[in-house]
Design a protein around this motif. Structure first.
Motif, PDB file in Angstrom:
ATOM      1  N   UNK A  72       0.851  -1.197   0.000  1.00  0.00           N
ATOM      2  CA  UNK A  72       0.000   0.000   0.000  1.00  0.00           C
ATOM      3  C   UNK A  72       0.882   1.241   0.000  1.00  0.00           C
ATOM      4  N   UNK A  73       0.639   2.108  -0.868  1.00  0.00           N
ATOM      5  CA  UNK A  73       1.394   3.354  -0.957  1.00  0.00           C
ATOM      6  C   UNK A  73       0.524   4.495  -0.464  1.00  0.00           C
ATOM      7  N   UNK A  74       1.073   5.196   0.528  1.00  0.00           N
ATOM      8  CA  UNK A  74       0.359   6.344   1.113  1.00  0.00           C
ATOM      9  C   UNK A  74       0.865   7.609   0.425  1.00  0.00           C
ATOM     10  N   UNK A  75      -0.084   8.381  -0.072  1.00  0.00           N
ATOM     11  CA  UNK A  75       0.293   9.568  -0.865  1.00  0.00           C
ATOM     12  C   UNK A  75      -0.012  10.875  -0.171  1.00  0.00           C
ATOM     13  N   UNK A  76      -0.950  10.886   0.786  1.00  0.00           N
ATOM     14  CA  UNK A  76      -1.274  12.156   1.445  1.00  0.00           C
ATOM     15  C   UNK A  76      -1.492  11.900   2.937  1.00  0.00           C
ATOM     16  N   UNK A  77      -1.670  12.965   3.708  1.00  0.00           N
ATOM     17  CA  UNK A  77      -1.805  12.888   5.162  1.00  0.00           C
ATOM     18  C   UNK A  77      -3.096  12.194   5.572  1.00  0.00           C
ATOM     19  N   UNK A  78      -4.137  12.357   4.743  1.00  0.00           N
ATOM     20  CA  UNK A  78      -5.409  11.729   5.095  1.00  0.00           C
ATOM     21  C   UNK A  78      -5.279  10.212   5.061  1.00  0.00           C
ATOM     22  N   UNK A  79      -4.621   9.701   4.023  1.00  0.00           N
ATOM     23  CA  UNK A  79      -4.413   8.245   3.961  1.00  0.00           C
ATOM     24  C   UNK A  79      -3.540   7.772   5.121  1.00  0.00           C
ATOM     25  N   UNK A  80      -2.550   8.612   5.497  1.00  0.00           N
ATOM     26  CA  UNK A  80      -1.666   8.237   6.613  1.00  0.00           C
ATOM     27  C   UNK A  80      -2.453   8.153   7.906  1.00  0.00           C
ATOM     28  N   UNK A 111      -5.624   7.574   8.169  1.00  0.00           N
ATOM     29  CA  UNK A 111      -6.468   6.375   8.120  1.00  0.00           C
ATOM     30  C   UNK A 111      -5.652   5.108   8.444  1.00  0.00           C
ATOM     31  N   UNK A 112      -4.453   5.048   7.883  1.00  0.00           N
ATOM     32  CA  UNK A 112      -3.575   3.879   8.151  1.00  0.00           C
ATOM     33  C   UNK A 112      -3.241   3.770   9.637  1.00  0.00           C
ATOM     34  N   UNK A 113      -2.893   4.950  10.262  1.00  0.00           N
ATOM     35  CA  UNK A 113      -2.559   4.930  11.686  1.00  0.00           C
ATOM     36  C   UNK A 113      -3.763   4.514  12.513  1.00  0.00           C
ATOM     37  N   UNK A 114      -4.931   5.033  12.138  1.00  0.00           N
ATOM     38  CA  UNK A 114      -6.134   4.693  12.885  1.00  0.00           C
ATOM     39  C   UNK A 114      -6.428   3.202  12.792  1.00  0.00           C
ATOM     40  N   UNK A 115      -6.244   2.666  11.599  1.00  0.00           N
ATOM     41  CA  UNK A 115      -6.500   1.235  11.400  1.00  0.00           C
ATOM     42  C   UNK A 115      -5.516   0.376  12.216  1.00  0.00           C
ATOM     43  N   UNK A 116      -4.233   0.739  12.201  1.00  0.00           N
ATOM     44  CA  UNK A 116      -3.224  -0.035  12.927  1.00  0.00           C
ATOM     45  C   UNK A 116      -3.453   0.071  14.427  1.00  0.00           C
ATOM     46  N   UNK A 117      -3.723   1.313  14.886  1.00  0.00           N
ATOM     47  CA  UNK A 117      -3.939   1.471  16.323  1.00  0.00           C
ATOM     48  C   UNK A 117      -5.154   0.672  16.787  1.00  0.00           C
ATOM     49  N   UNK A 118      -6.204   0.689  15.919  1.00  0.00           N
ATOM     50  CA  UNK A 118      -7.393  -0.077  16.282  1.00  0.00           C
ATOM     51  C   UNK A 118      -7.058  -1.573  16.380  1.00  0.00           C
ATOM     52  N   UNK A 119      -6.213  -2.052  15.473  1.00  0.00           N
ATOM     53  CA  UNK A 119      -5.822  -3.463  15.526  1.00  0.00           C
ATOM     54  C   UNK A 119      -5.019  -3.785  16.787  1.00  0.00           C
ATOM     55  N   UNK A 120      -4.061  -2.896  17.127  1.00  0.00           N
ATOM     56  CA  UNK A 120      -3.273  -3.136  18.347  1.00  0.00           C
ATOM     57  C   UNK A 120      -4.148  -3.099  19.584  1.00  0.00           C
ATOM     58  N   UNK A 121      -5.048  -2.123  19.607  1.00  0.00           N
ATOM     59  CA  UNK A 121      -5.917  -2.009  20.774  1.00  0.00           C
ATOM     60  C   UNK A 121      -6.826  -3.222  20.904  1.00  0.00           C
ATOM     61  N   UNK A 122      -7.295  -3.711  19.735  1.00  0.00           N
ATOM     62  CA  UNK A 122      -8.132  -4.914  19.789  1.00  0.00           C
ATOM     63  C   UNK A 122      -7.348  -6.108  20.354  1.00  0.00           C
ATOM     64  N   UNK A 123      -6.117  -6.242  19.914  1.00  0.00           N
ATOM     65  CA  UNK A 123      -5.290  -7.357  20.429  1.00  0.00           C
ATOM     66  C   UNK A 123      -5.062  -7.235  21.935  1.00  0.00           C
ATOM     67  N   UNK A 179       4.743   2.676  17.581  1.00  0.00           N
ATOM     68  CA  UNK A 179       4.606   4.115  17.821  1.00  0.00           C
ATOM     69  C   UNK A 179       5.975   4.791  17.821  1.00  0.00           C
ATOM     70  N   UNK A 180       6.983   4.065  18.366  1.00  0.00           N
ATOM     71  CA  UNK A 180       8.333   4.633  18.370  1.00  0.00           C
ATOM     72  C   UNK A 180       8.861   4.794  16.951  1.00  0.00           C
ATOM     73  N   UNK A 181       8.509   3.860  16.095  1.00  0.00           N
ATOM     74  CA  UNK A 181       8.973   3.968  14.703  1.00  0.00           C
ATOM     75  C   UNK A 181       8.345   5.150  13.984  1.00  0.00           C
ATOM     76  N   UNK A 182       7.161   5.592  14.460  1.00  0.00           N
ATOM     77  CA  UNK A 182       6.504   6.757  13.872  1.00  0.00           C
ATOM     78  C   UNK A 182       6.908   8.049  14.580  1.00  0.00           C
TER      79      UNK A 182
END
Length: 760
Positions: free
Chosen positions: A50-58, A60-72, A90-93
Motif C-alpha cells: 500500500x502506498x500512502x500519498x497524502x496525510x489523510x491516507x496516513x 487512516x492507516x494509523x487509525x487502522x493499525x492502532x485499532x488493531x493493536x488495541x483490539x489485540x 509508535x516509536x517507529x513513527x
C-alpha cells in the motif's frame, strides 16, 4: 447448528461408516505434511503493498493499525509482546509520547516483567531522553533490586554519559543489597579505570574507606580467593605491610576448622617475593602441622621446591621427614594397632628427632596393647618394647630407664597364658652388660619359674657356660630335663658337658638315663651320640653292646651297616671276619623284611665291602645274593573306590625267595626255552632265504603264514627277553591281568608254556 421455527436445535446427521476395517494403504500425518509441503498448499500470497500519498491516507492507516493493536490488547492484556509491538510501532513513527503512554499502561498490567523495563529504558535512551531513562532505571532498581541486569545497564549508561559520581552512587546503592561477586568486581574495575585506588580499597574493607551503608566483599563473600585477591591488590600497589596484614587476618578469620591449603601457599609465596625466607619456612611448617595429609599435596610440593631453591641440605631433609612423618601420623590414627606403621614412624623419628620426641612416640606406640590375649597378636607388638629398650640403652645410654622398660614389659605380658623367652634373655644380657650378675640370674630364674620354655633354658645355660659356672649348668640341665625329658638334644648337650669336664662316668650315666626314657623325640640321634661317645673313649666292647641293644629294638638297615663299618674301622686282626659275620647276620635277619629296598641297600653295602677286601669266591657269593629287578604293573584305585587305571613299578626278586617258589623257577626255564626256540627259528629262516631264487620273492612273503603257530608267536614274544630288560613287563604285565607276584598267574603261564611246547 441449525434451528427450527420453534427454537429447538437440530443435530446434524452424521454419516454412518459401513466399513470400519483399516484401509489397505495407510496414510500417516507425516506423509500428509510432506505432500502439502510439496504442493505448497500452506503458502499464502504476500499482502499487497500500500502506498500512502497524502496525510489523510496516513491518518487512516494509523487509525487502522492502532485499532488493531488495541483490539489485540483488549483480547488479552497479559500478553506483553502485544504491548511491546504496539510501543515499538509508535516509536517507529516518532510518537514518543504515545509509546511512553503504552509502556506505562503495560507496566500497570505487569510491573515485574524485566523485558518491559529494558525496552522502555532503551527507547528513552535511543531518543536521548536521559532524565526519563534515569527515572525508569530508578523505578526498576527500586521495584526489582535483585535483577542485576538493571544495575549493569544503569551504571553503564551513567559511565557512558561521563557521570562518574552518579555511576559511583548507583554502585554504592547496589552494594547495599550485597550482590554476587561479579557485581563487586565490576565496581572494583570501575574504580580502577578512573584510578580511584582509595575508593577501591574501601570496596574490599570498609575500615579503610567507609562506603555509605556498604559492606566489605570479604565479609559478604568470605572465600579464600577473595582474601587472596585483596592481598594481591595491596601488594601490587606497593602496600606490603597491608598485604601481610590481610593474610594474617585471613588466617585468623578461617582458623583451624576451615583451614585452606591455597591460602597458606599464597601467603608463603608472598613472603618469598619479599625475601622473608624464615617467615616462609614458618608458614609452611605451621600449615603442615594443621592440614590433613590428603589435602596438603600442593603444600608439600611448594615447600620442597622452596627448600631446594633457598634452603640447605638440612632443610630439604626436614621437608622430606616432615612429609613422611605426617603420612605416618595419618596411618597410626586410622589404625592404632598397625604396628608396622609404628615401626616405620619410629625409625623415622629416631633418625631425626630428639630423645624426648622419640620417647613420646614410643610411649604412644606401646600404649596400643593388643585387645586379644593370644600370642600371635602379640608377636609384632612385643618388638616395640624391645626396640624401645635398645634405643634407651644404645642411643640415649640411660641404663636405669632401660631397666624400667624391661620391667614394665615383663609385668605387662600375661605369663600364665604365654610368654616371650626373648624378653627374659634380653633383660638378662642387659644386666650382664651392666655388670649386675645378681639381677640377671634373678630375672632368668624368675622367668624359668613362671613360664619355663626350651629357649629360656638354653639361653640361661649358655650364659652360665660363658661365665664358666659348671655347677649351675648342671642344676639348670637337671631342671631342664625334669621339664622336658623327651628332648634328646638336651640329654646329648648335658653328656657333652660332662665329657668336656672329663667326667666320663657321669656322661655315660646320663646317656643310660636318656635311652631308658619311654618317650624320645629323636632316639636315633641319641643312640648315635652314645655310640660315638663310646668310640671316642675307645670302649669297643661297650660299643658292641650298644649296637646289640639297639638291634634288639630296631632292625633298621642303617644300624647293621653302621655296625659293620664300626667293626671294619677297629684296628684288629679279626676285623674282616667280624664285619663279614655282621653282614651275614644282617642278611639272615632281613630276609623276612617287607622293605626290599632296605635289603637291597644292605647287599649293595656288603658287595662294596667284598669288592674292596673280599676274595673272588666271596664276591661271587654276594653277587648271587643280589636280587633281580623286575618291572610290574598293578591297578590303581581312587579314593571313591573306582578304578583309576594301571601303574608300573619295579620289584626285586631275591634268589633265596625264588628258590622257595618253584613256579617262578619253572617260569624262568620256560622263558629261556622260548628264547632258544626263537633263535633256532631265526637261523632256519635265514638258511631258507639264501636257497630261494630271486624270482620267488612273492612266495617268500607268504611263508610266515604257512609256518604254523611257532611263527605267529614270534612277534609278541620278543617283548620278554629276560628279567633284566627294562622295557619288558615281566610276563605278568602283558599276558596276565593280575599282579605280577601272584602265584596263580605264574602257574597258569607255566601251564600255557608247557602246552605250547607239546603242540610244537
Amino acid at each position: 447448528m441449525a434451528s427450527t421455527a420453534a427454537g429447538k436445535q437440530r443435530i446434524p446427521k452424521v454419516a454412518k461408516v459401513k466399513n470400519k476395517a483399516p484401509a489397505e494403504v495407510q496414510i500417516t500425518a507425516e506423509q500428509l505434511l510432506r505432500e502439502a509441503k510439496e504442493r505448497e498448499l500452506e503458502l499464502l500470497p504476500p499482502p499487497p503493498k500500500q502506498k500512502i500519498t497524502d496525510a489523510e491516507e496516513l491518518n487512516d492507516y494509523k487509525l487502522k493499525k492502532r485499532k488493531g493493536f488495541e483490539d489485540n490488547i483488549r483480547k488479552n492484556r497479559t500478553v506483553i509482546s502485544n504491548w511491546i509491538k504496539y510501543a515499538q510501532w509508535e516509536e517507529s513513527l516518532k510518537e514518543i509520547q504515545r509509546a511512553r503512554s503504552i509502556y506505562e499502561r503495560a507496566l500497570d498490567v505487569d510491573h515485574r516483567n524485566i523485558t518491559l523495563w529494558l525496552k522502555y529504558a532503551e527507547m528513552e535512551m535511543k531518543s536521548r531522553q536521559v532524565n526519563h531513562a534515569r527515572n525508569i532505571w530508578d523505578r526498576a532498581i527500586t521495584i526489582l533490586p535483585r535483577v542485576n541486569q538493571f544495575w549493569y545497564k544503569y551504571t553503564y549508561m551513567e559511565e557512558m554519559l561521563g557521570n562518574i559520581a552518579g555511576c559511583r552512587q548507583v554502585f554504592e546503592r547496589w552494594m547495599e543489597w550485597e550482590p554476587e561477586e561479579q557485581a563487586w568486581h565490576s565496581y572494583i574495575n570501575f574504580e580502577l579505570r578512573y584510578k580511584e585506588v582509595d575508593k577501591m580499597n574501601g570496596c574490599y574493607v570498609k575500615n579503610v574507606v567507609v562506603i555509605l551503608n556498604g559492606t566489605a566483599l570479604v565479609m559478604v563473600h568470605p572465600e579464600v580467593k577473595n582474601w587472596i585477591k585483596y592481598a594481591t591488590f595491596e601488594e601490587k600497589h606497593g602496600y606490603v605491610a597491608r598485604a601481610r596484614k590481610v593474610f594474617e587476618r585471613a588466617v585468623e578469620f578461617f582458623g583451624e576448622e576451615q583451614i585452606s591449603e591455597s591460602l597458606y601457599v599464597a601467603f608463603a609465596r608472598f613472603e618469598e617475593k619479599q625475601k622473608e625466607f624464615e617467615r616462609v619456612r614458618v608458614i609452611y611448617k605451621y600449615a603442615l602441622d594443621r592440614i590433613p595429609k590428603q589435602q596438603a599435596q600442593e603444600l608439600f610440593k611448594n615447600y620442597t621446591v622452596f627448600e631446594k631453591r633457598f634452603g640447605d641440605r638440612r632443610g630439604i631433609e626436614d621437608v622430606i621427614v616432615s612429609k613422611r612423618r605426617f603420612q605416618y601420623e595419618e596411618e597410626v590414627k586410622a589404625n592404632p594397632h598397625n604396628y608396622d606403621a609404628w615401626f616405620d614412624y619410629l625409625r623415622l623419628v629416631e633418625s631425626d628427632a630428639d630423645a624426648d620426641t622419640v620417647r613420646e612416640v614410643y610411649e604412644r606406640a606401646i600404649a596400643n596393647i593388643p585387645p586379644i590375649q593370644e600370642k600371635r597378636h602379640w608377636r609384632r607388638y612385643i618388638y616395640l618394647w624391645i626396640n624401645y629398650a635398645l634405643y634407651e640403652e644404645l642411643e640415649v645410654k640411660d641404663p636405669e630407664r632401660t631397666r624400667q622398660v624391661y620391667q614394665a614389659c615383663l609385668e605387662l605380658i600375661p605369663h600364665k597364658k604365654f610368654t616371650f623367652a626373648k624378653i627374659w634373655l634380653l633383660y638378662g644380657q642387659f644386666e650382664i652388660r651392666q655388670k649386675n650378675l645378681q639381677n640377671a640370674r634373678r630375672g632368668l630364674g624368675t622367668g624359668i619359674g613362671k613360664c619355663p620354655k626350651n629357649k629360656l633354658f638354653k639361653g640361661y645355660i649358655e650364659l652360665e657356660l660363658q661365665l664358666r659356672e659348671f655347677d649351675r649348668c648342671r642344676k639348670l640341665y637337671e631342671k631342664y630335663l625334669e621339664f622336658s625329658p623327651e628332648n634328646c638334644t638336651t640329654w646329648i648337650k648335658f653328656a657333652e658337658l660332662e665329657t668336656i669336664l672329663g667326667d666320663t662316668e657321669r656322661a655315660r650315666a646320663i646317656f643310660e638315663l636318656a635311652i631308658g626314657q619311654p618317650r624320645l623325640d629323636m632316639p636315633e640321634v641319641l643312640w648315635k651320640s652314645y655310640i660315638d661317645f663310646e668310640i671316642e673313649q675307645e670302649e669297643y666292647e661297650n660299643t658292641r653292646g650298644l649296637y646289640k641293644r639297639l638291634l634288639q629294638r630296631t632292625q633298621h638297615v642303617k644300624v647293621w651297616i653302621s655296625y659293620a663299618q664300626f667293626e671294619l674301622s677297629i684296628d684288629s686282626d679279626d676285623r674282616m671276619q667280624r664285619c663279614r659275620q655282621i653282614y651275614e647276620e644282617a642278611n639272615k635277619s632281613m630276609q623276612s623284611c617287607e622293605e626290599k629296598e632296605e635289603r637291597l641297600m644292605l647287599l649293595e653295602s656288603w658287595r662294596d665291602y667284598e669288592d674292596e677286601f673280599g676274595s673272588f669266591a666271596n664276591k661271587e657269593r654276594v653277587r648271587k645274593l643280589l636280587p633281580e629287578k623286575v618291572k610290574k604293573r598293578r591297578k590303581i584305585t581312587a579314593e571313591d573306590g573306582s578304578d583309576a587305571g594301571w601303574e608300573e613299578y619295579y620289584d626285586y626278586i631275591f634268589p633265596e625267595d625264588a628258590a622257595n617258589q618253584p613256579n617262578l623257577k619253572l617260569l624262568a626255564m620256560a622263558k629261556m626255552w622260548k628264547k632258544q626256540q626263537q633263535e633256532d627259528e631265526k637261523e632256519e629262516d635265514d638258511e631258507e632265504g639264501q636257497q630261494v631264487p630271486q624270482g620267488n620273492e612273492a612266495e617268500d612273503s607268504s611263508e610266515p603264514e604257512e609256518q604254523g603257530p611257532a611263527a605267529s608267536r614270534e612277534q609278541p614274544e620278543n617283548e620278554y627277553d629276560d628279567r633284566d630288560d627294562d622295557n619288558e613287563s615281566s610276563s605278568s604285565s602283558s599276558d596276565s591281568e593280575s599282579d605280577g607276584g601272584d602265584r596263580e598267574g605264574d602257574k597258569d603261564k607255566t601251564e600255557e608254556t608247557k602246552a605250547d611246547t607239546e603242540n610244537h
